[in-house]
Design a protein around this motif. Structure first.
Motif, PDB file in Angstrom:
ATOM      1  N   ASN A   1      47.235  13.437  38.285  1.00 13.93           N
ATOM      2  CA  ASN A   1      46.318  13.388  37.149  1.00 13.93           C
ATOM      3  C   ASN A   1      46.633  14.564  36.248  1.00 13.93           C
ATOM      4  O   ASN A   1      46.960  15.658  36.731  1.00 13.93           O
ATOM      5  N   MET A   2      46.534  14.344  34.936  1.00 15.33           N
ATOM      6  CA  MET A   2      46.771  15.448  34.016  1.00 15.33           C
ATOM      7  C   MET A   2      45.980  15.253  32.727  1.00 15.33           C
ATOM      8  O   MET A   2      45.588  14.113  32.394  1.00 15.33           O
TER       9      MET A   2
ATOM     10  N   LEU B   1      50.191  15.184  27.888  1.00 17.28           N
ATOM     11  CA  LEU B   1      51.076  14.081  28.239  1.00 17.28           C
ATOM     12  C   LEU B   1      52.393  14.119  27.462  1.00 17.28           C
ATOM     13  O   LEU B   1      53.464  13.945  28.045  1.00 17.28           O
ATOM     14  N   ASP B   2      52.339  14.333  26.165  1.00 17.94           N
ATOM     15  CA  ASP B   2      53.571  14.354  25.373  1.00 17.94           C
ATOM     16  C   ASP B   2      54.511  15.461  25.828  1.00 17.94           C
ATOM     17  O   ASP B   2      55.735  15.263  25.922  1.00 17.94           O
ATOM     18  N   GLU B   3      53.961  16.625  26.138  1.00 19.08           N
ATOM     19  CA  GLU B   3      54.782  17.747  26.608  1.00 19.08           C
ATOM     20  C   GLU B   3      55.380  17.422  27.979  1.00 19.08           C
ATOM     21  O   GLU B   3      56.557  17.692  28.229  1.00 19.08           O
ATOM     22  N   ALA B   4      54.579  16.806  28.851  1.00 17.94           N
ATOM     23  CA  ALA B   4      55.043  16.479  30.202  1.00 17.94           C
ATOM     24  C   ALA B   4      56.161  15.443  30.168  1.00 17.94           C
ATOM     25  O   ALA B   4      57.113  15.506  30.951  1.00 17.94           O
ATOM     26  N   MET B   5      56.075  14.487  29.256  1.00 18.39           N
ATOM     27  CA  MET B   5      57.082  13.432  29.190  1.00 18.39           C
ATOM     28  C   MET B   5      58.457  13.973  28.810  1.00 18.39           C
ATOM     29  O   MET B   5      59.481  13.364  29.095  1.00 18.39           O
TER      30      MET B   5
ATOM     31  N   ILE C   1      52.312  21.689  37.012  1.00 20.78           N
ATOM     32  CA  ILE C   1      51.108  22.485  37.308  1.00 20.78           C
ATOM     33  C   ILE C   1      50.745  23.359  36.111  1.00 20.78           C
ATOM     34  O   ILE C   1      49.571  23.478  35.719  1.00 20.78           O
ATOM     35  N   ASP C   2      51.781  23.953  35.498  1.00 19.15           N
ATOM     36  CA  ASP C   2      51.533  24.805  34.329  1.00 19.15           C
ATOM     37  C   ASP C   2      50.958  24.012  33.164  1.00 19.15           C
ATOM     38  O   ASP C   2      50.295  24.576  32.283  1.00 19.15           O
ATOM     39  N   MET C   3      51.225  22.701  33.139  1.00 22.37           N
ATOM     40  CA  MET C   3      50.698  21.840  32.075  1.00 22.37           C
ATOM     41  C   MET C   3      49.324  21.274  32.413  1.00 22.37           C
ATOM     42  O   MET C   3      48.793  20.463  31.658  1.00 22.37           O
ATOM     43  N   GLY C   4      48.789  21.684  33.554  1.00 24.93           N
ATOM     44  CA  GLY C   4      47.442  21.267  33.905  1.00 24.93           C
ATOM     45  C   GLY C   4      47.355  20.097  34.871  1.00 24.93           C
ATOM     46  O   GLY C   4      46.258  19.591  35.149  1.00 24.93           O
ATOM     47  N   ALA C   5      48.497  19.638  35.411  1.00 25.52           N
ATOM     48  CA  ALA C   5      48.472  18.512  36.344  1.00 25.52           C
ATOM     49  C   ALA C   5      47.741  18.903  37.624  1.00 25.52           C
ATOM     50  O   ALA C   5      47.829  20.047  38.086  1.00 25.52           O
ATOM     51  N   GLU C   6      47.023  17.945  38.198  1.00 23.53           N
ATOM     52  CA  GLU C   6      46.280  18.163  39.440  1.00 23.53           C
ATOM     53  C   GLU C   6      46.492  16.988  40.395  1.00 23.53           C
ATOM     54  O   GLU C   6      46.876  15.899  39.979  1.00 23.53           O
TER      55      GLU C   6
END
Length: 291
Positions: free
Chosen positions: A226-227, A232-236, A275-280
């Motif tokens: 989950n994030m 989302l755009d940065e993670a992709m 994790i740094d992007m806030g994913a959990e």
């Protein structure tokens, strides 16, 4: 009577790896002590366990419809078969094995030409003879029944041609590699008549499809997390997935669920970034097949 496909699987060093690969592909093979004909959970298959060295002969002659053996033994036996696909797997690593030319570590021989008039021991007699003939080097090649590496040490020959995956055994015997004869890996091969039979060809193609899917999955894992939707755009940009990730909405409209398939080696770098992007709630899980 239902259709049957006669398939040969390699007995010996690749046996366990092959049975494991088939299990991941959907076929459970049960071996019996001193029995060359194991059970399988597919009524359309008859399985025989054969030495890889002989497999291509049986397939070419029609004793078997399809089999798995090395490219080296197809060439050694000059077998007229259909090579359906390459299956890169082994008992040690997922990379091709090598047939190498090796000499004693303290010998004066530095290159193949130095072996003019010398004795070469190997199990791969035909290919070794062709290798030296193509280079115009006159040698005596004789068949080795085993413990080939020791024959140089014992002074029974001047060099050997032996198969290796990592080179560890070669080095352990104090030998030095002076050339590579060929690279080889397992091939799925078919009898020409069987390949021209519509039902058998479809069955062979289906087996190959699932085997390739299982091999591809060995290097990959699934990741689910989950994030924040805002990340989302940065993670992709950093997620090396097959296509685009699967993104699902959650009850909290500011969050999304993301699922991807990635190379296993990439995970150690990827998870800290996510994790740094806030994913959990990141879950990593193995894959059986990727098709």
């Amino acid at each position: 009577m239902s259709n049957k496909l006669k398939i040969g699987l390699p007995k010996g060093s690749l046996q366990d790896a092959t049975i494991k690969l088939f299990a991941k592909s959907g076929w459970k093979i049960n071996l019996h002590h001193r029995n060359y004909f194991p059970d399988v959970n597919d009524e359309e298959l008859n399985i025989s366990m054969c030495r890889a060295q002989e497999m291509s002969v049986y397939v070419a002659d029609g004793v078997l419809d399809v089999g798995m053996t090395g490219k080296d033994w197809i060439l050694e036996n000059n077998s007229d078969v259909v090579e359906v696909s390459s299956l890169v797997y082994s008992k040690v690593s997922n990379r091709p094995a090598r047939w190498i030319l090796a000499v004693a570590g303290d010998s004066p021989y530095q290159k193949p030409e130095d072996l003019e008039g010398k004795k070469i021991a190997t199990e791969l007699v035909g290919c070794t003879k062709r290798y030296f003939e193509e280079r115009g080097i006159n040698v005596e090649v004789f068949y080795s029944w085993g413990a080939t590496e020791a024959k140089v040490v014992e002074g029974l020959c001047d060099a050997i041609v032996e198969v290796t995956e990592t080179g560890t055994t070669i080095k352990a015997h104090g030998l030095r590699i002076i050339d590579e004869i060929m690279q080889t890996n397992t091939r799925l091969i078919a009898n020409k008549n069987a390949w021209n039979d519509p039902w058998k060809r479809k069955k062979i193609e289906n087996i190959n499809l699932l085997l390739q899917g299982a091999l591809r999955a060995e290097k990959m894992v699934g990741l689910k997390m989950n994030m924040p939707k805002s990340s989302l755009d940065e993670a992709m940009k950093v997620m090396p997935c097959l296509n685009s990730p699967t993104v699902s909405s959650l009850s909290n409209p500011e969050w999304v669920s993301v699922e991807i398939m990635v190379e296993e080696m990439a995970v150690r770098e990827l998870i800290p970034q996510l994790i740094d992007m806030g994913a959990e709630g990141i879950i990593e899980y193995p894959l059986n097949k990727v098709i």
